[in-house]
Write an enzyme that holds these catalytic residues in place. Structure first.
Site, PDB file in Angstrom:
ATOM      1  N   GLY A   1      -8.310   6.871  -2.546  1.00  0.00           N
ATOM      2  CA  GLY A   1      -9.142   6.477  -3.686  1.00  0.00           C
ATOM      3  C   GLY A   1      -8.783   5.092  -4.223  1.00  0.00           C
ATOM      4  N   GLY A   2      -8.186   4.268  -3.359  1.00  0.00           N
ATOM      5  CA  GLY A   2      -7.882   2.894  -3.758  1.00  0.00           C
ATOM      6  C   GLY A   2      -6.674   2.772  -4.689  1.00  0.00           C
TER       7      GLY A   2
ATOM      8  N   LYS B   1     -16.167   3.088  -2.650  1.00  0.00           N
ATOM      9  CA  LYS B   1     -17.496   2.787  -2.105  1.00  0.00           C
ATOM     10  C   LYS B   1     -18.607   3.056  -3.122  1.00  0.00           C
ATOM     11  CE  LYS B   1     -15.396   4.193   2.173  1.00  0.00           C
ATOM     12  NZ  LYS B   1     -15.053   5.363   2.987  1.00  0.00           N
TER      13      LYS B   1
ATOM     14  N   TYR C   1      -3.204  -9.157   3.961  1.00  0.00           N
ATOM     15  CA  TYR C   1      -4.408  -9.006   3.143  1.00  0.00           C
ATOM     16  C   TYR C   1      -5.531  -9.805   3.789  1.00  0.00           C
ATOM     17  CZ  TYR C   1      -7.460  -9.103  -0.920  1.00  0.00           C
ATOM     18  OH  TYR C   1      -8.529  -8.965  -1.765  1.00  0.00           O
TER      19      TYR C   1
ATOM     20  N   ARG D   1     -11.834  14.739   7.359  1.00  0.00           N
ATOM     21  CA  ARG D   1     -12.765  15.627   6.637  1.00  0.00           C
ATOM     22  C   ARG D   1     -14.152  15.016   6.691  1.00  0.00           C
ATOM     23  NH1 ARG D   1     -13.710  12.112   2.556  1.00  0.00           N
ATOM     24  NH2 ARG D   1     -11.932  10.874   1.914  1.00  0.00           N
TER      25      ARG D   1
ATOM     26  N   LYS E   1       0.822  -1.210   0.000  1.00  0.00           N
ATOM     27  CA  LYS E   1       0.000   0.000   0.000  1.00  0.00           C
ATOM     28  C   LYS E   1       0.859   1.264   0.000  1.00  0.00           C
ATOM     29  CE  LYS E   1      -3.862  -0.049   2.574  1.00  0.00           C
ATOM     30  NZ  LYS E   1      -4.784  -0.272   3.730  1.00  0.00           N
TER      31      LYS E   1
ATOM     32  N   HIS F   1     -15.879  -3.389   5.638  1.00  0.00           N
ATOM     33  CA  HIS F   1     -15.295  -2.067   5.877  1.00  0.00           C
ATOM     34  C   HIS F   1     -16.263  -1.347   6.801  1.00  0.00           C
ATOM     35  CE1 HIS F   1     -13.417   1.905   4.561  1.00  0.00           C
ATOM     36  NE2 HIS F   1     -14.515   2.267   5.211  1.00  0.00           N
TER      37      HIS F   1
ATOM     38  N   HIS G   1     -11.973  -0.844  -4.698  1.00  0.00           N
ATOM     39  CA  HIS G   1     -11.711  -0.188  -3.410  1.00  0.00           C
ATOM     40  C   HIS G   1     -12.437   1.143  -3.268  1.00  0.00           C
ATOM     41  CE1 HIS G   1      -8.791  -3.308  -2.900  1.00  0.00           C
ATOM     42  NE2 HIS G   1      -8.016  -2.857  -3.860  1.00  0.00           N
TER      43      HIS G   1
ATOM     44  N   ARG H   1     -24.666   5.787  -4.340  1.00  0.00           N
ATOM     45  CA  ARG H   1     -23.973   6.815  -5.129  1.00  0.00           C
ATOM     46  C   ARG H   1     -24.414   6.667  -6.579  1.00  0.00           C
ATOM     47  NH1 ARG H   1     -17.860   7.652  -2.841  1.00  0.00           N
ATOM     48  NH2 ARG H   1     -18.268   7.104  -0.665  1.00  0.00           N
TER      49      ARG H   1
HETATM   50  P1  ADP Z   1      -7.656   4.424   0.245  1.00  0.00           P
HETATM   51  O1  ADP Z   1      -7.088   5.502   1.118  1.00  0.00           O
HETATM   52  O2  ADP Z   1      -6.968   4.321  -1.081  1.00  0.00           O
HETATM   53  O3  ADP Z   1      -9.147   4.464   0.164  1.00  0.00           O
HETATM   54  P2  ADP Z   1      -7.763   2.356   2.333  1.00  0.00           P
HETATM   55  O4  ADP Z   1      -6.601   1.977   3.150  1.00  0.00           O
HETATM   56  O5  ADP Z   1      -8.808   3.209   2.974  1.00  0.00           O
HETATM   57  O6  ADP Z   1      -7.258   3.055   0.964  1.00  0.00           O
HETATM   58  O7  ADP Z   1      -8.457   1.061   1.779  1.00  0.00           O
HETATM   59  C1  ADP Z   1      -9.498   1.107   0.825  1.00  0.00           C
HETATM   60  C2  ADP Z   1     -10.124  -0.260   0.674  1.00  0.00           C
HETATM   61  O8  ADP Z   1      -9.139  -1.216   0.256  1.00  0.00           O
HETATM   62  C3  ADP Z   1     -10.682  -0.834   1.976  1.00  0.00           C
HETATM   63  O9  ADP Z   1     -11.999  -0.382   2.246  1.00  0.00           O
HETATM   64  C4  ADP Z   1     -10.656  -2.313   1.642  1.00  0.00           C
HETATM   65  O10 ADP Z   1     -11.702  -2.659   0.783  1.00  0.00           O
HETATM   66  C5  ADP Z   1      -9.348  -2.472   0.879  1.00  0.00           C
HETATM   67  N1  ADP Z   1      -8.237  -2.786   1.808  1.00  0.00           N
HETATM   68  C6  ADP Z   1      -7.385  -1.913   2.398  1.00  0.00           C
HETATM   69  N2  ADP Z   1      -6.498  -2.552   3.208  1.00  0.00           N
HETATM   70  C7  ADP Z   1      -6.796  -3.879   3.124  1.00  0.00           C
HETATM   71  C8  ADP Z   1      -6.253  -5.070   3.738  1.00  0.00           C
HETATM   72  N3  ADP Z   1      -5.216  -5.034   4.576  1.00  0.00           N
HETATM   73  N4  ADP Z   1      -6.833  -6.269   3.414  1.00  0.00           N
HETATM   74  C9  ADP Z   1      -7.872  -6.327   2.542  1.00  0.00           C
HETATM   75  N5  ADP Z   1      -8.419  -5.253   1.953  1.00  0.00           N
HETATM   76  C10 ADP Z   1      -7.898  -4.029   2.223  1.00  0.00           C
END
Ligand code: ADP
Length: 451
Positions: free
Chosen positions: A164-165, A237, A202, A291, A158, A208, A235, A337
């Site tokens: 935004g995924g 919503k 993972y 925010r 990550k 979520h 990723h 949405r």
């Molecule tokens: P962003 O800031 O890009 O939105 P996030 O860390 O909030 O990233 O994660 C977005 C989505 O990605 C989460 O809601 C989930 O669906 C998936 N995700 C993030 N981390 C993990 C993880 N460790 N294992 C599985 N899915 C994950």
């Protein structure tokens, strides 16, 4: 109290803030690009200022132009909405240096939570449970491998600056890691100008679940329950609901207490969302958004609290207008949405809305800035609006959603509305039996077969 709020945003969220200002007796200033001259936020605000040409970098992200707009109009506060400059610490700093109130947290807190590695370290320090992962940044494939072996595959690479995924890559096994590491890093560099990445276990089938918090500068820290945002595509919503069907009162109160204590511990100010993955009864922190969230209306529906009003009060140095004991979660709410996109390929479909009629009636809220004859410009996101329904329980909420979807009349662009009709026909969705991967599988299994 502040007297004039400039809204550094567009679309439905600009309207949302203008509405709160009007009800509070505060004047509002809209800013816009040349592409948005006819936009509803420009028409509804008390005043408006053109910032520049259509590309966001030249208008909605142009800090100098926004500060000048404040000075020209005498705005004493800025609401950033979501997206654009809402999580830009430099923007918050510059406003404060000009004596303009930033309606949001301190620049330090924006900075801290904007770096997901630092945010996770802070969360651990504050007693928030986190997803098992590397000890901070992994600088090369060897470090990534060592961390991944320790926690076991599959792992997720990550981006520290992610959002935004983007900049997120799965490595199912050891042999996928080098590629996941390299692509996540280059995606992160391209999207955020920062190639720092870290590793997380993972999780296979989590939900979520995010906790809404609100804090003032008088030491009050309150949570407003959770939102279940597990229905995601890439990723991102798609549909959110509150409360989550997988939490009981005790689990909600427990995580709420952990989060509100943590916010108090860091003297957080304003509203915020602490995001978790939830699997087998355990919460794992992933990030905090400093925010207002797109999906805040589902929380407003079940609590009856106007979150934007509270943001403005807190920014003006006032106390939150409620305490934890005042919060009572009532009924169930769902937000869809509605995007101007093909409902199967999700390719954006900008264009002119020849017909637009939104649903209404008891328990139905439509947050949108479009109207019949409006042309959705190709420069910004494809959100047409958010349909929020509220009812006594989830069953009634689903029936109300179905009724509301039926009332929609949109003609001229493709929309994601048919997706919600399809979801309502699905048994797993009815039973709320889903995790973060469920929607993508559903989309794949119900996609029309090519030849
Ligand atoms: P962003 O800031 O890009 O939105 P996030 O860390 O909030 O990233 O994660 C977005 C989505 O990605 C989460 O809601 C989930 O669906 C998936 N995700 C993030 N981390 C993990 C993880 N460790 N294992 C599985 N899915 C994950």
């Amino acid at each position: 109290m502040v007297s004039k709020v400039l809204i550094a945003n567009r679309g439905e969220i600009a309207l949302r803030v203008i509405r709160a200002c009007r009800e509070m007796g505060i004047a509002s200033v809209a800013v816009h690009s040349t592409a948005d001259e006819q936009a509803m936020h420009v028409r509804l605000a008390d005043e408006s200022v053109c910032l520049g040409p259509a590309p966001a970098a030249k208008s909605y992200l142009n800090i100098a132009a926004i500060v000048s707009a404040c000075e020209i109009t005498g705005a004493d506060a800025v609401h950033p909405g979501y997206g654009f400059l809402s999580e830009n610490a430099k923007f918050a700093d510059i406003l404060e240096a000009h004596g303009i109130t930033f309606i949001g947290p301190t620049a330090d807190h924006i900075n801290l939570m904007g770096d997901k590695i630092a945010a996770k370290a802070k969360a651990i320090e504050l007693g928030i449970p986190v997803v098992p992962g590397s000890d901070g940044e992994v600088k090369n494939v060897d470090e990534a491998m060592a961390a991944s072996r320790e926690m076991g595959f599959p792992v997720l690479v990550k981006a520290a600056s992610g959002g935004g995924g983007r900049g997120m890559k799965i490595a199912e096994t050891e042999k996928d890691l080098a590629e996941a590491f390299t692509t996540a890093r280059s995606e992160a560099k391209a999207a955020f100008g920062d190639d720092a990445v870290y590793i997380e276990k993972y999780l296979k089938k989590p939900r979520h679940i995010e906790i809404q918090v609100a804090c003032d500068t008088h030491g009050n820290s309150v949570h407003l329950g959770e939102r279940d945002c597990s229905l995601q595509r890439r990723h991102q919503k798609v549909l959110e609901e509150a409360p989550s069907t997988v939490l009981d009162e005790k689990a909600r109160a427990d995580i709420g207490e952990i989060v509100t204590n943590a916010m108090k511990g860091m003297s957080y100010r304003g509203v915020g969302t602490v995001e978790f993955l939830f699997e087998d009864g355990e919460f794992y922190f992933i990030e905090m958004n400093t925010r207002l969230q797109v999906e805040h209306p589902v929380t407003e529906a079940i609590t009856g609290i106007d979150l934007v009003r509270e943001q403005i009060r807190v920014a003006a140095g006032e106390k939150l207008s409620f305490t934890q004991d005042d919060i009572e979660l009532k009924g169930h709410a769902i937000e869809c949405r509605v995007n101007a996109e093909n409902p199967e390929t999700f390719i954006p479909s900008p264009g002119t809305l020849h017909t637009y009629h939104a649903p209404g009636g008891l328990g139905v809220r439509m947050d949108s800035a479009v109207f019949s004859g409006y042309t959705i410009p190709p420069y910004y996101d494809s959100l047409i609006g958010k349909l929020i329904v509220h009812a006594d329980d989830r069953e009634a909420c689903l029936r109300r959603l179905s009724r509301a979807l039926n009332e929609f009349a949109i003609d001229g662009v493709e929309t994601t509305l048919p997706l919600f009709d399809r979801l309502l026909e699905n048994e797993d969705f009815h039973a709320a039996d889903y995790d973060i991967h469920w929607l993508e599988n559903f989309l794949e299994s119900t996609a029309p077969k090519g030849d």
